[in-house]
Design a protein around this motif. Structure first.
Motif, mmCIF file in Angstrom:
data_model
loop_
_atom_site.group_PDB
_atom_site.id
_atom_site.type_symbol
_atom_site.label_atom_id
_atom_site.label_comp_id
_atom_site.label_asym_id
_atom_site.label_seq_id
_atom_site.Cartn_x
_atom_site.Cartn_y
_atom_site.Cartn_z
ATOM 1 N N PHE A 153 0.862 -1.191 0.000
ATOM 2 C CA PHE A 153 0.000 0.000 0.000
ATOM 3 C C PHE A 153 0.892 1.232 0.000
ATOM 4 C CE2 PHE A 153 -2.260 -3.561 1.800
ATOM 5 C CZ PHE A 153 -3.482 -3.497 1.148
ATOM 6 N N TRP A 154 0.291 2.385 0.194
ATOM 7 C CA TRP A 154 1.054 3.630 0.251
ATOM 8 C C TRP A 154 0.989 4.192 1.669
ATOM 9 C CZ3 TRP A 154 3.990 4.629 -3.870
ATOM 10 C CH2 TRP A 154 3.603 4.109 -5.113
ATOM 11 N N PHE A 155 1.843 3.652 2.526
ATOM 12 C CA PHE A 155 1.944 4.189 3.895
ATOM 13 C C PHE A 155 3.071 5.215 3.911
ATOM 14 C CE2 PHE A 155 -0.373 0.347 4.875
ATOM 15 C CZ PHE A 155 -1.149 0.698 5.965
ATOM 16 N N ARG A 156 2.828 6.345 4.512
ATOM 17 C CA ARG A 156 3.851 7.394 4.596
ATOM 18 C C ARG A 156 3.745 8.080 5.953
ATOM 19 N NH1 ARG A 156 5.281 5.080 0.892
ATOM 20 N NH2 ARG A 156 5.854 5.732 -1.214
ATOM 21 N N SER A 157 4.877 8.659 6.383
ATOM 22 C CA SER A 157 4.832 9.472 7.602
ATOM 23 C C SER A 157 4.098 10.762 7.295
ATOM 24 C CB SER A 157 6.240 9.840 8.059
ATOM 25 O OG SER A 157 6.992 8.669 8.199
ATOM 26 N N GLY A 158 3.506 11.339 8.315
ATOM 27 C CA GLY A 158 2.839 12.628 8.132
ATOM 28 C C GLY A 158 3.839 13.771 8.119
ATOM 29 N N THR A 159 3.332 14.941 7.871
ATOM 30 C CA THR A 159 4.181 16.139 7.944
ATOM 31 C C THR A 159 3.734 16.946 9.169
ATOM 32 O OG1 THR A 159 2.647 17.236 6.447
ATOM 33 C CG2 THR A 159 4.587 16.243 5.447
ATOM 34 N N GLY A 160 4.406 18.055 9.398
ATOM 35 C CA GLY A 160 4.098 18.841 10.610
ATOM 36 C C GLY A 160 4.909 18.289 11.777
ATOM 37 N N PRO A 161 4.937 19.027 12.892
ATOM 38 C CA PRO A 161 5.800 18.666 14.020
ATOM 39 C C PRO A 161 5.666 17.207 14.477
ATOM 40 C CG PRO A 161 4.655 20.751 14.434
ATOM 41 C CD PRO A 161 4.169 20.243 13.112
ATOM 42 N N ASP A 162 4.452 16.700 14.647
ATOM 43 C CA ASP A 162 4.307 15.314 15.109
ATOM 44 C C ASP A 162 3.697 14.413 14.053
ATOM 45 O OD1 ASP A 162 5.260 15.695 17.754
ATOM 46 O OD2 ASP A 162 3.439 16.893 18.103
ATOM 47 N N GLU A 164 1.256 15.144 12.263
ATOM 48 C CA GLU A 164 -0.210 15.165 12.364
ATOM 49 C C GLU A 164 -0.874 15.709 11.102
ATOM 50 O OE1 GLU A 164 1.796 17.163 13.876
ATOM 51 O OE2 GLU A 164 0.971 19.179 14.149
ATOM 52 N N LEU A 165 -0.049 16.119 10.113
ATOM 53 C CA LEU A 165 -0.622 16.571 8.841
ATOM 54 C C LEU A 165 -0.357 15.516 7.772
ATOM 55 C CD1 LEU A 165 0.585 20.291 8.924
ATOM 56 C CD2 LEU A 165 -1.724 19.397 9.414
ATOM 57 N N PRO A 166 -1.284 15.398 6.771
ATOM 58 C CA PRO A 166 -1.081 14.358 5.759
ATOM 59 C C PRO A 166 0.209 14.576 4.956
ATOM 60 C CG PRO A 166 -3.061 15.676 5.289
ATOM 61 C CD PRO A 166 -2.519 16.154 6.590
ATOM 62 N N PRO A 177 -9.635 14.660 2.548
ATOM 63 C CA PRO A 177 -8.265 14.296 2.213
ATOM 64 C C PRO A 177 -8.151 12.859 1.694
ATOM 65 C CG PRO A 177 -8.484 14.743 4.577
ATOM 66 C CD PRO A 177 -9.835 14.932 3.975
ATOM 67 N N ALA A 178 -7.145 12.639 0.834
ATOM 68 C CA ALA A 178 -6.901 11.300 0.293
ATOM 69 C C ALA A 178 -6.001 10.478 1.214
ATOM 70 C CB ALA A 178 -6.278 11.413 -1.093
ATOM 71 N N TRP A 179 -5.710 10.978 2.403
ATOM 72 C CA TRP A 179 -4.858 10.253 3.363
ATOM 73 C C TRP A 179 -5.605 10.111 4.678
ATOM 74 C CZ3 TRP A 179 -0.085 8.522 1.815
ATOM 75 C CH2 TRP A 179 0.485 9.111 0.680
ATOM 76 N N THR A 180 -5.447 8.945 5.303
ATOM 77 C CA THR A 180 -6.010 8.738 6.641
ATOM 78 C C THR A 180 -4.891 8.228 7.545
ATOM 79 O OG1 THR A 180 -8.265 8.382 5.894
ATOM 80 C CG2 THR A 180 -7.659 7.322 7.961
ATOM 81 N N ARG A 181 -4.906 8.741 8.767
ATOM 82 C CA ARG A 181 -3.845 8.355 9.688
ATOM 83 C C ARG A 181 -4.207 7.054 10.400
ATOM 84 N NH1 ARG A 181 -0.561 12.300 13.916
ATOM 85 N NH2 ARG A 181 1.378 11.123 13.678
ATOM 86 N N THR A 182 -3.227 6.190 10.544
ATOM 87 C CA THR A 182 -3.479 4.927 11.245
ATOM 88 C C THR A 182 -3.224 5.119 12.725
ATOM 89 O OG1 THR A 182 -1.193 4.291 10.965
ATOM 90 C CG2 THR A 182 -2.726 3.528 9.298
ATOM 91 N N ASP A 183 -3.695 4.132 13.408
ATOM 92 C CA ASP A 183 -3.523 4.118 14.845
ATOM 93 C C ASP A 183 -2.594 2.942 15.117
ATOM 94 O OD1 ASP A 183 -3.903 4.279 17.468
ATOM 95 O OD2 ASP A 183 -6.047 3.801 17.459
ATOM 96 N N ASP A 184 -1.306 3.192 15.324
ATOM 97 C CA ASP A 184 -0.360 2.087 15.503
ATOM 98 C C ASP A 184 -0.241 1.747 16.980
ATOM 99 O OD1 ASP A 184 0.122 1.811 12.837
ATOM 100 O OD2 ASP A 184 1.798 3.213 12.812
ATOM 101 N N ALA A 185 -0.877 0.676 17.375
ATOM 102 C CA ALA A 185 -0.872 0.222 18.776
ATOM 103 C C ALA A 185 -1.236 1.366 19.723
ATOM 104 C CB ALA A 185 0.501 -0.362 19.120
ATOM 105 N N GLY A 186 -2.328 2.045 19.357
ATOM 106 C CA GLY A 186 -2.835 3.101 20.239
ATOM 107 C C GLY A 186 -2.147 4.434 20.074
ATOM 108 N N VAL A 187 -1.107 4.481 19.265
ATOM 109 C CA VAL A 187 -0.379 5.744 19.074
ATOM 110 C C VAL A 187 -0.630 6.201 17.643
ATOM 111 C CG1 VAL A 187 1.914 6.822 19.194
ATOM 112 C CG2 VAL A 187 1.409 4.749 20.514
#
Ligand code: GLC
Length: 551
Positions: A153-162, A164-166, A177-187
């Motif tokens: 798939f197309w997993f990527r890190s977000g932008t912004g300080p943490d 938190e931006l796509p 937005p065409a990106w959704t953030r995952t929840d990796d083990a609660g984080v």
């Protein structure tokens, strides 16, 4: 050209057992070039088991209806198990049938029964994305960032300080937005790409597993007698221009005794770009969305036909003529509006329409489409002249396009209403007596639109489609049937095919005199004093020695 999967997925020679050539269907490598293909949206076609949802048993019961209508092939919208975030276009398993529709065995029976009636089957393949419930995506979510499971798939890190931006500003075709953030083990973790709904994660077509999997799925259905595939969102797969997917698929398709057909859903703004998908070793054919979206006006219609024919001819691909499908406003409603063009962007709820005028134009458009050289697609219910259902209460709306746009886009439920087969009130024979209500409500005033009611009338839309398709099948044009325009006034579109066949459409208010010495084969509405009135199409057979002159 090579690609990442070339060693792992060398095409195998298919078994010689060629089920496309069963009984009624004679093997013919070029059948699709002039075929009439009927689009079955199974959920809304016919419900045999009474749960309010159409099913394969319902289609099998109604195959004689489709034979009598005169179609050459059926294209089924996705019939696979799906959590229905996008009504089947989010597929959880590409090799079985949604239990709401039936079983794989029934699908095989359906393919064989249709074939016995001389009707081929095209299945829908969705290669751009899977369902978020597909085993691949579930294991990707369960695996850490950087894992091989995520690379499909197309997993990527977000932008912004943490983060938190796509990763970028791409917007989903369904809004947001065409990106959704995952929840990796609660984080909060990585983001994944979805050009459609978040429940439809995009596949990474640079990955060999993705190639191998889809090639195997193609063979799975071709081996079961499917005569071809309709490729969903065919222009969106390649985020990397070096890939050459359809050449590989063409090799697989061409390896069968009766070559299988690749039909692309390619929404592109110009005919030349579309034709680039149709070179002899790529897709066979693609939907002509320019024609579908064209306003009902003589200049744009002529230009659309002309540019489609001109762009297809150098690649030797037949043009397709499409007036509707499960994503767009029904023609009788659209043609009754002030703006008769179609676009997703401008589609708005509450746009007024004059259904009488729209129906008249839709009849003329149907005969025009049937007269053009190439193949034709008919979306179920188009042959009944069903209108778009626009007054669906918000709480009964199902389509993600409606939900994700916050109701700004009316969505596509209105063209997906279950078909009316007979009787005076809902469910109009769609489901048996005493069944659950249909998954989308049918209007109370459809009793005159049922198959049974229209079969009684010689002037119904259904009668027009049946007669038009019967005449078309007899190919009233001679020779190669190439189209030649006939000079006419600006409000008329007229062309000849061969020596004696003429099709004339009058868009203007002034009736048009027909050429001398011609027999009327069919007209979409009654002639007035022998002349062609507004929004009417006529097919003529010229007597020998008469010139095609439009008065
Ligand atoms: C195609 C289908 C449409 C679906 C989309 C996402 O455009 O025709 O119904 O929502 O792809 O798969």
């Amino acid at each position: 050209m090579t690609h990442p999967g070339s060693t792992a997925t060398t095409p195998q020679t298919p078994e010689p057992d060629d089920r496309a050539a069963l009984d009624g269907v004679r093997a013919d490598a070029r059948w699709w070039r002039e075929a009439v293909v009927y689009q079955v949206y199974v959920r809304s076609f016919a419900d045999a088991n009474g749960d309010g949802v159409g099913d394969l048993a319902g289609v099998r019961d109604r195959l004689p209806y489709l034979r009598d209508l005169g179609v050459d092939a059926l294209w089924f919208n996705p019939w696979y198990p799906s959590p229905l975030a996008d009504w089947g276009y989010d597929i959880a398993d590409y090799r079985s049938i949604d239990p709401a529709f039936g079983t794989l065995e029934e699908a095989e029976q359906l393919i064989a029964e249709a074939s016995a009636l001389g009707i081929r089957t095209i299945v829908d393949i969705v290669p751009n994305h899977v369902s978020d419930q597909h085993p691949w995506f579930r294991s990707a979510l369960a695996s850490p960032p950087g894992s091989p499971e995520r690379e499909r798939f197309w997993f990527r890190s977000g932008t912004g300080p943490d983060g938190e931006l796509p990763p970028n500003g791409w917007q989903s075709i369904f809004g947001g937005p065409a990106w959704t953030r995952t929840d990796d083990a609660g984080v909060p973790g990585e983001w994944y790409l979805h050009l459609f709904a978040p429940e439809q994660p995009d596949l990474n077509w640079t990955h060999p597993d993705v190639w191998a999997e889809h090639e195997d799925v193609l063979r799975f259905w071709f081996d079961r007698g499917a005569a071809g595939v309709r490729i969903d969102s065919a222009a969106l797969l390649v985020k990397d221009p070096r890939l050459d997917i359809y050449r590989r698929w063409r090799t697989i398709a061409d390896g069968y005794p009766e070559p299988r057909v690749l039909v692309g859903e390619v929404w592109l703004p110009d005919a030349d770009r579309l034709a680039r998908y149709l070179r002899p070793d790529e897709l066979h054919t693609a939907f002509n969305f320019d024609f579908l979206s064209c306003p009902w006006e003589p200049g744009p219609m002529r230009a659309s036909i002309e540019s489609a024919l001109a762009a297809h001819s150098p690649v030797d691909a037949p043009t397709t003529w499409v007036l509707s499908n499960h994503d767009v406003t029904r023609p009788v409603t659209r043609y009754g509006r002030t703006d008769t063009s179609f676009s997703f962007e401008s589609k708005r709820a509450g746009t007024p329409t004059d259904l009488e005028r729209g129906t008249r134009a839709a009849r003329a458009a149907a005969l025009l489409a049937m007269a053009l050289p190439g193949s034709m697609y008919i979306y179920q219910g188009e042959e009944l002249g069903l209108p778009e259902v626009e007054d669906i209460p918000a709480e009964r709306r199902q389509d993600p396009m409606w939900h994700r746009s916050g109701g700004v886009d009316p969505g596509r439920d209105g063209c997906r209403i279950p078909l009316p087969w007979g009787g005076e009130r809902p469910p109009y024979g769609f489901s048996p007596e005493g069944a659950d209500p249909p998954w989308l409500d049918q209007p109370d005033d459809w009793e005159r639109l049922t198959v049974a009611a229209q079969s009684e009338s010689a002037t119904s839309m259904l009668a027009l489609y049946r007669t038009g398709l019967r005449l078309r099948r007899a190919a009233p044009w001679s020779g190669d049937g190439a189209l030649q325009w006939i000079p006419s006034s600006e409000s008329v579109v007229a062309f000849a095919r061969g020596e004696r066949f003429t099709c004339i459409v009058n868009f203007g208010p002034e009736p048009v005199a027909l050429p001398a010495g011609a027999d009327v084969l069919i007209a979409s509405n009654e002639l007035e004093g022998g002349e062609l009135p507004r929004d009417t199409t006529v097919w003529l057979r010229q007597a020998n020695g008469h010139e095609n002159k439009i008065g």
